[in-house]
Design an enzyme around this catalytic site. Structure first.
Site, mmCIF file in Angstrom:
data_model
loop_
_atom_site.group_PDB
_atom_site.id
_atom_site.type_symbol
_atom_site.label_atom_id
_atom_site.label_comp_id
_atom_site.label_asym_id
_atom_site.label_seq_id
_atom_site.Cartn_x
_atom_site.Cartn_y
_atom_site.Cartn_z
ATOM 1 N N HIS A 27 0.851 -1.197 0.000
ATOM 2 C CA HIS A 27 0.000 0.000 0.000
ATOM 3 C C HIS A 27 0.880 1.238 0.000
ATOM 4 O O HIS A 27 1.539 1.554 0.989
ATOM 5 C CB HIS A 27 -0.912 0.010 1.229
ATOM 6 C CG HIS A 27 -1.924 1.122 1.201
ATOM 7 N ND1 HIS A 27 -3.250 0.908 0.887
ATOM 8 C CD2 HIS A 27 -1.803 2.456 1.430
ATOM 9 C CE1 HIS A 27 -3.898 2.065 0.934
ATOM 10 N NE2 HIS A 27 -3.037 3.020 1.258
ATOM 11 N N HIS B 254 1.492 5.409 -2.107
ATOM 12 C CA HIS B 254 0.999 6.479 -2.982
ATOM 13 C C HIS B 254 2.199 7.106 -3.683
ATOM 14 O O HIS B 254 2.791 8.068 -3.192
ATOM 15 C CB HIS B 254 0.228 7.531 -2.179
ATOM 16 C CG HIS B 254 -1.058 7.028 -1.617
ATOM 17 N ND1 HIS B 254 -2.271 7.199 -2.258
ATOM 18 C CD2 HIS B 254 -1.323 6.327 -0.499
ATOM 19 C CE1 HIS B 254 -3.229 6.631 -1.532
ATOM 20 N NE2 HIS B 254 -2.680 6.091 -0.463
ATOM 21 N N GLN C 141 -9.491 9.511 -5.040
ATOM 22 C CA GLN C 141 -9.150 10.131 -3.756
ATOM 23 C C GLN C 141 -10.300 10.950 -3.168
ATOM 24 O O GLN C 141 -10.517 10.964 -1.955
ATOM 25 C CB GLN C 141 -7.934 11.032 -3.945
ATOM 26 C CG GLN C 141 -7.553 11.900 -2.745
ATOM 27 C CD GLN C 141 -6.878 11.138 -1.641
ATOM 28 O OE1 GLN C 141 -5.729 10.765 -1.745
ATOM 29 N NE2 GLN C 141 -7.604 10.882 -0.554
ATOM 30 N N HIS D 97 -9.330 1.816 0.157
ATOM 31 C CA HIS D 97 -9.161 2.514 1.421
ATOM 32 C C HIS D 97 -10.497 2.372 2.141
ATOM 33 O O HIS D 97 -11.517 2.871 1.660
ATOM 34 C CB HIS D 97 -8.892 3.999 1.184
ATOM 35 C CG HIS D 97 -7.529 4.313 0.684
ATOM 36 N ND1 HIS D 97 -7.022 3.798 -0.487
ATOM 37 C CD2 HIS D 97 -6.560 5.122 1.204
ATOM 38 C CE1 HIS D 97 -5.793 4.281 -0.673
ATOM 39 N NE2 HIS D 97 -5.489 5.078 0.332
ATOM 40 N N GLU E 91 -10.933 4.370 7.057
ATOM 41 C CA GLU E 91 -9.772 5.052 7.629
ATOM 42 C C GLU E 91 -10.296 6.182 8.507
ATOM 43 O O GLU E 91 -10.271 7.351 8.159
ATOM 44 C CB GLU E 91 -8.852 5.576 6.524
ATOM 45 C CG GLU E 91 -7.532 6.099 7.055
ATOM 46 C CD GLU E 91 -6.625 6.661 5.976
ATOM 47 O OE1 GLU E 91 -5.521 7.087 6.325
ATOM 48 O OE2 GLU E 91 -7.024 6.690 4.787
ATOM 49 N N ASP F 78 2.576 3.296 2.862
ATOM 50 C CA ASP F 78 1.551 4.292 2.579
ATOM 51 C C ASP F 78 2.133 5.580 2.012
ATOM 52 O O ASP F 78 1.844 5.945 0.875
ATOM 53 C CB ASP F 78 0.710 4.579 3.823
ATOM 54 C CG ASP F 78 -0.632 5.216 3.493
ATOM 55 O OD1 ASP F 78 -0.955 5.356 2.297
ATOM 56 O OD2 ASP F 78 -1.372 5.573 4.417
#
Length: 426
Positions: A57, A59, A152, A210, A213, A309
């Site tokens: 995971h 970005h 996102q 996701h 969270e 992440d």
């Protein structure tokens, strides 16, 4: 004749004095006292040889962008999301590619040879998608980069996001992503899970959302994700990332939820560095740590991996691509300090994420591609304790990175001139 033999290896499962023979980029032999010749021989000297690290995971579209266009002053998740929204109009494909390639260099040096990166698809230009597709091809000889189409700003909340996501998949993005807890309502969140799972089933793709969270114990989209996974026959292809609301849920509900995940074959990815940094921000004391229930998920048979992440981006100003740092933090937060538990944390950054990503060609077995990491440690627990130096990293049997051993030179009367931080041999 073999191309390479790595002699006197210790393996993560505890086997010692193992020789690894490599031919044509693959593991051809894995046995003690290998009777063969090779063009090159490396002596592991009893140190740990492991499969490569895998980050399940990440970005990469935002990595190394810290300080652009400003610094996240509060350090919170929501300011990070707002800051990313400010940065997106300023992005250029060239800068995205340059930062991503720089991070991939860091990764290889750390023995990290596979990354699943979420890429934002809410920008209608799909600039980041184009950039990371280019990077994926560029690094393919030495790093596996798997891309997730990630809305996102919410696939229903952001105008055009669903169409953008489909376009990204048409361009070659590998995995369907989502963020149900960021939709405008719980109902929209649940609907987004349905839409995205059906899209993945239609296209024969994996899912990585996701999910929850949040510190809100009523954020329960993972239950909906498990339901649609079961309904659509997506067993083994679906992952819930973060799952931090589970940290705050009551035990009775979790006693129902975890078996649902196991039955559906849903995997979990915790992100220890980020989860404990961004969660619990509304608490005074006692303060929640936020990371999902890793020991309980593992005990129930749910595969759990750890992800990095973020590295130096709007959400996190630290990080270096070191998955041992991630696992080290994870074992502390989850209080997984038993010997077997610590070994499970090592698995959570090697074999388990490889399985979650469907990387069937990696691992310590005859016939697998010879992707290997020689660590300055005698076992996985010592590797975690020391965040061990990656002495040598191999991709398909070729050395792609080396690092000198970590030692200190002392100037003490009557003591050795050099000291290593490894446990003395018994």
């Amino acid at each position: 004749m073999l191309d390479l033999i790595i002699k006197n290896c210790t393996l993560p499962d505890g086997r010692e004095h193992i020789d690894i023979g490599v031919a044509q980029g693959r593991i051809a032999a894995l046995e003690p006292g290998l009777k063969a010749t090779a063009g090159q021989t490396i002596d592991a000297a009893g140190q740990l040889v492991a499969p490569p690290f895998v980050d399940a995971h990440f970005h990469m579209d935002s990595t190394l962008s810290f300080g652009l266009p400003r610094v996240n002053q509060s350090g919170t998740l929501l300011e990070g999301i707002a800051l990313w929204g400010e940065l997106k109009p300023l992005l250029t494909q060239e800068a995205l590619v340059e930062r991503a390639l720089a991070y991939c260099d860091w990764a290889v040096a750390r023995g990290l040879l596979a990354i699943r990166s979420h890429v934002d698809v809410c920008d209608p230009r799909l600039l980041a998608v184009e950039a990371l597709l280019h990077v994926r091809e560029k690094v393919k000889p030495y790093l596996d980069l798997q891309l997730v189409a990630f809305p996102q700003d919410g696939v229903l909340r952001a105008p055009g996001a669903l169409d953008n996501l489909k376009r990204a998949l048409d361009m070659g993005v590998d995995v369907v992503g989502g963020i149900p807890h960021f939709e405008r309502t719980m109902q929209d969140g649940a609907e987004s899970v349905r839409i995205l799972c059906e899209l993945a089933a239609e296209r024969g793709l994996r899912v990585d959302m996701h999910c929850d969270e949040s510190d809100d114990p009523l954020s329960r989209h993972i239950e909906t994700l498990a339901y649609h996974t079961q309904r659509l026959g997506l067993h083994g292809r679906v992952t819930g990332s973060h799952l931090t609301s589970m940290h705050s849920m009551d035990n009775y509900y979790v006693s129902k939820l975890i078996p649902l995940m196991r039955e559906a074959g849903v995997s979990a990815i915790a992100n220890p560095l980020i989860n404990i940094t961004l969660q619990g921000r509304h608490d005074t004391y006692p303060k929640r740590r936020g990371m999902t229930r890793v020991p309980e998920l593992l005990a129930a048979g749910v595969p759990v991996a750890f992800g990095h992440d973020c590295v130096m981006d709007p959400w996190y100003s630290l990080g270096s691509g070191d998955m041992l740092e991630v696992a080290h933090m994870g074992l502390h937060v989850a209080q997984m300090t038993g010997q077997d538990a610590m070994r499970a944390c090592f698995q959570a950054v090697t074999a388990t994420p490889a399985a979650i990503l469907g990387l069937d060609d990696t691992g310590l077995a005859v016939g697998k591609r010879a992707d290997l990491v020689l660590l300055q440690a005698r076992d996985p627990v010592e590797a975690l304790r020391l965040r061990a130096t990656r002495l040598m990293v191999l991709r398909a049997g070729h050395v792609v990175a080396t690092t000198p051993p970590a030692t200190a030179t002392l100037n003490l009367p009557g003591r050795p001139a050099q000291v290593s931080f490894q446990t003395p041999a018994r």
